[in-house]
Design an enzyme around this catalytic site. Structure first.
Site, PDB file in Angstrom:
ATOM      1  N   PRO A  28       0.810  -1.220   0.000  1.00 31.39           N
ATOM      2  CG  PRO A  28       0.114  -0.893   2.210  1.00 31.39           C
ATOM      3  CD  PRO A  28       0.886  -1.838   1.336  1.00 31.39           C
ATOM      4  N   GLY A  29       0.420   2.261  -0.738  1.00 26.97           N
ATOM      5  CA  GLY A  29       1.081   3.560  -0.726  1.00 26.97           C
ATOM      6  C   GLY A  29       0.073   4.614  -0.299  1.00 26.97           C
ATOM      7  NE  ARG A  55      -3.156  11.868  -7.008  1.00 30.23           N
ATOM      8  CZ  ARG A  55      -4.456  11.708  -7.050  1.00 30.23           C
ATOM      9  NH1 ARG A  55      -5.250  12.628  -6.538  1.00 30.23           N
ATOM     10  NH2 ARG A  55      -4.985  10.644  -7.594  1.00 30.23           N
ATOM     11  CB  CYS A 112       3.284  30.096 -17.643  1.00 31.10           C
ATOM     12  SG  CYS A 112       3.697  31.569 -16.733  1.00 31.10           S
TER      13      CYS A 112
HETATM   14  N1  LLP Z   1       2.933  -1.449  -6.028  1.00 30.66           N
HETATM   15  C1  LLP Z   1       3.207  -1.130  -7.300  1.00 30.66           C
HETATM   16  C2  LLP Z   1       3.937  -2.096  -8.119  1.00 30.66           C
HETATM   17  C3  LLP Z   1       2.782   0.098  -7.824  1.00 30.66           C
HETATM   18  O1  LLP Z   1       3.055   0.393  -9.089  1.00 30.66           O
HETATM   19  C4  LLP Z   1       2.073   1.014  -7.003  1.00 30.66           C
HETATM   20  C5  LLP Z   1       1.628   2.293  -7.529  1.00 30.66           C
HETATM   21  C6  LLP Z   1       1.832   0.647  -5.663  1.00 30.66           C
HETATM   22  C7  LLP Z   1       2.268  -0.591  -5.214  1.00 30.66           C
HETATM   23  C8  LLP Z   1       1.120   1.536  -4.710  1.00 30.66           C
HETATM   24  O2  LLP Z   1      -0.181   1.785  -5.090  1.00 30.66           O
HETATM   25  P1  LLP Z   1      -1.165   2.606  -4.137  1.00 30.66           P
HETATM   26  O3  LLP Z   1      -1.418   1.749  -2.908  1.00 30.66           O
HETATM   27  O4  LLP Z   1      -0.501   3.883  -3.776  1.00 30.66           O
HETATM   28  O5  LLP Z   1      -2.366   2.802  -4.955  1.00 30.66           O
HETATM   29  N2  LLP Z   1       0.575   8.999  -9.229  1.00 30.66           N
HETATM   30  C9  LLP Z   1      -0.709   8.321  -9.254  1.00 30.66           C
HETATM   31  C10 LLP Z   1      -0.643   6.930  -8.686  1.00 30.66           C
HETATM   32  C11 LLP Z   1       0.345   6.039  -9.410  1.00 30.66           C
HETATM   33  C12 LLP Z   1       0.439   4.677  -8.780  1.00 30.66           C
HETATM   34  C13 LLP Z   1       1.604   3.943  -9.320  1.00 30.66           C
HETATM   35  N3  LLP Z   1       1.816   2.675  -8.730  1.00 30.66           N
HETATM   36  C14 LLP Z   1      -1.724   9.175  -8.495  1.00 30.66           C
HETATM   37  O6  LLP Z   1      -1.359  10.250  -8.006  1.00 30.66           O
HETATM   38  O7  LLP Z   1      -2.893   8.816  -8.411  1.00 30.66           O
END
Ligand code: LLP
Length: 392
Positions: free
Chosen positions: A274-275, A312, A342
């Protein structure tokens, strides 16, 4: 973590306007309590099974957040040598680090092997060959899994859907068995797991279950062929509540969805990456109104939060709730809340009903803890925003 006390916005017990005045804006403010409770929701949600919570550093790799998560026992999901360095610097146990990403360079692979990380999530056969070659040079055995693309639709934004065919991620489900078989013959590779990550900001867990059903078939076929997969990495992707109507599910519900398929395996370890759901709703970015103007029939509230600070909205048309830091009875207008960059896509909110604040008044953008500061740039030669973690 956010509340108004006497019409003033607080993060935990700290006034947002006081912090904004003291440290200047734009300013990222994180709640330590919220990060802890988000992490604990995973720990508790997965507590009855053998599991590792590998925080995806890409969401926010602030050193003190990483140290906090390390102290809670978090592992890490990394995608670069830079992230590996940050994870190690913060004291994250290398035996809880998994390395994802489609383009790991030889230097990065060498660094990870020397650091003795838990495993590489290989995303192509050529990558597995390269890992084997580098491991041989270092006289090591590299632990790998393949990231398998289960071809399920995560029903999320097209930029963050990864588990469908036609994306660059992972190896094709149909090819996976053969790739595993071939990789299992490599001398310096030890196959230890299987990985899939289907997307991000996922609010409905059906795709997780569908992915698990497909992956489970593959695991069974591999085991019949004598290829063991101790670790099942289910990726990250849990959504958070950006909008009032968003109804994110909990880590406990995620466990239930995947374990409805995987509970038959008694000897396996589940890895979650999780991120966003650890840090996203634990952070805000504050800024100030610079000018107000009306062009044609459109109102603009121009602030000092640019797309370089929070990209975002511009990149994904993402919705972020915006709050006045001091509650006000000022007239509400429908306006675009924009930044100073800009580019016409430099906005925080479009056609949003918002009080017509005075110049200098503070605003706070919610749910900015994930992919906010981490994606910031110096575009327009602007300084990168400072970050503060609030503890009480
Ligand atoms: N594991 C892998 C292999 C990933 O590519 C990602 C996110 C995660 C875990 C974590 O995912 P999460 O739990 O955060 O959903 N910049 C975009 C999100 C890109 C996510 C990329 N991969 C945004 O701001 O919505």
């Amino acid at each position: 973590m956010l509340k108004y006390v006497n019409n003033e916005l607080f993060v935990e017990k700290t006034s947002v306007s006081k912090l904004s005045k003291k440290y200047g804006t734009p300013l990222y403010i994180y709640s330590q309590k919220k990060i802890i409770s988000n992490f604990n929701a995973y720990e508790n949600g997965f507590k009855n099974i053998d599991s590792i919570i590998c925080y995806a550093l890409k969401a926010n790799s602030n050193h003190n957040i990483l140290r906090l998560l390390a102290s809670l026992g978090a592992g890490a999901d990394i995608v670069s040598g830079g992230e590996l360095q940050k994870a190690l610097d913060a004291g994250i146990n290398p035996q809880k680090i998994v390395y994802s990403g489609v383009g790991k360079t030889s230097a990065e692979i060498e660094f990870a092997l020397k650091s003795d990380i838990l495993m590489f999530n290989a995303e192509s056969f050529e990558e597995a060959e390269n890992i084997d070659k580098i491991a041989k040079k270092l006289k090591k055995k590299a632990r790998i899994s393949f990231r398998v693309n289960p071809d399920v639709d995560a029903h999320t934004h097209k930029h963050i859907t990864t588990g469908k065919f036609g994306t660059k991620f992972g190896v094709m489900y149909e090819d996976a068995f053969e790739l595993y078989t071939n990789a299992s013959k490599m001398k310096n590779i030890e196959i230890v797991g299987i990985d899939s990550h289907i997307g991000s900001q996922i609010l409905d867990f059906t795709p997780f279950k569908l992915a698990a059903e497909k992956i489970s078939k593959l695991i069974d076929k591999l085991e019949e062929a004598g290829i063991k997969t101790k670790y099942i990495d289910i990726g990250g992707g849990l959504g958070i509540k950006y909008k009032k109507e968003d109804k994110p599910q909990t880590p406990a519900e995620l466990k239930k969805a995947v374990m409805s398929v995987y509970s038959k395996y008694k000897d396996k370890v589940i890895i979650v990456e999780p991120g966003r759901s650890i840090v996203g709703d634990a952070g805000i970015i504050t800024g100030q109104v610079i000018y107000r103007k009306t062009t044609g029939n459109k109102n603009f509230i121009i602030t000092n939060i640019g797309m370089n600070d929070l990209i975002r909205p511009a990149l994904y048309d993402a919705y972020h709730n915006v709050l006045p830091v001091k509650k006000t009875s000022k007239k509400q207008v429908v306006a675009d809340i924009v930044g100073p960059i800009c580019e016409s896509d430099d906005f925080i909110a479009k056609d949003r009903k918002f009080p017509l604040l005075e110049q200098g008044e503070f605003i706070a953008v919610e749910c900015a803890g994930a992919y906010g500061r981490a994606m910031a740039s110096e575009y327009n030669s602007r300084k990168i925003a400072e970050e503060i973690i609030v503890e009480d």
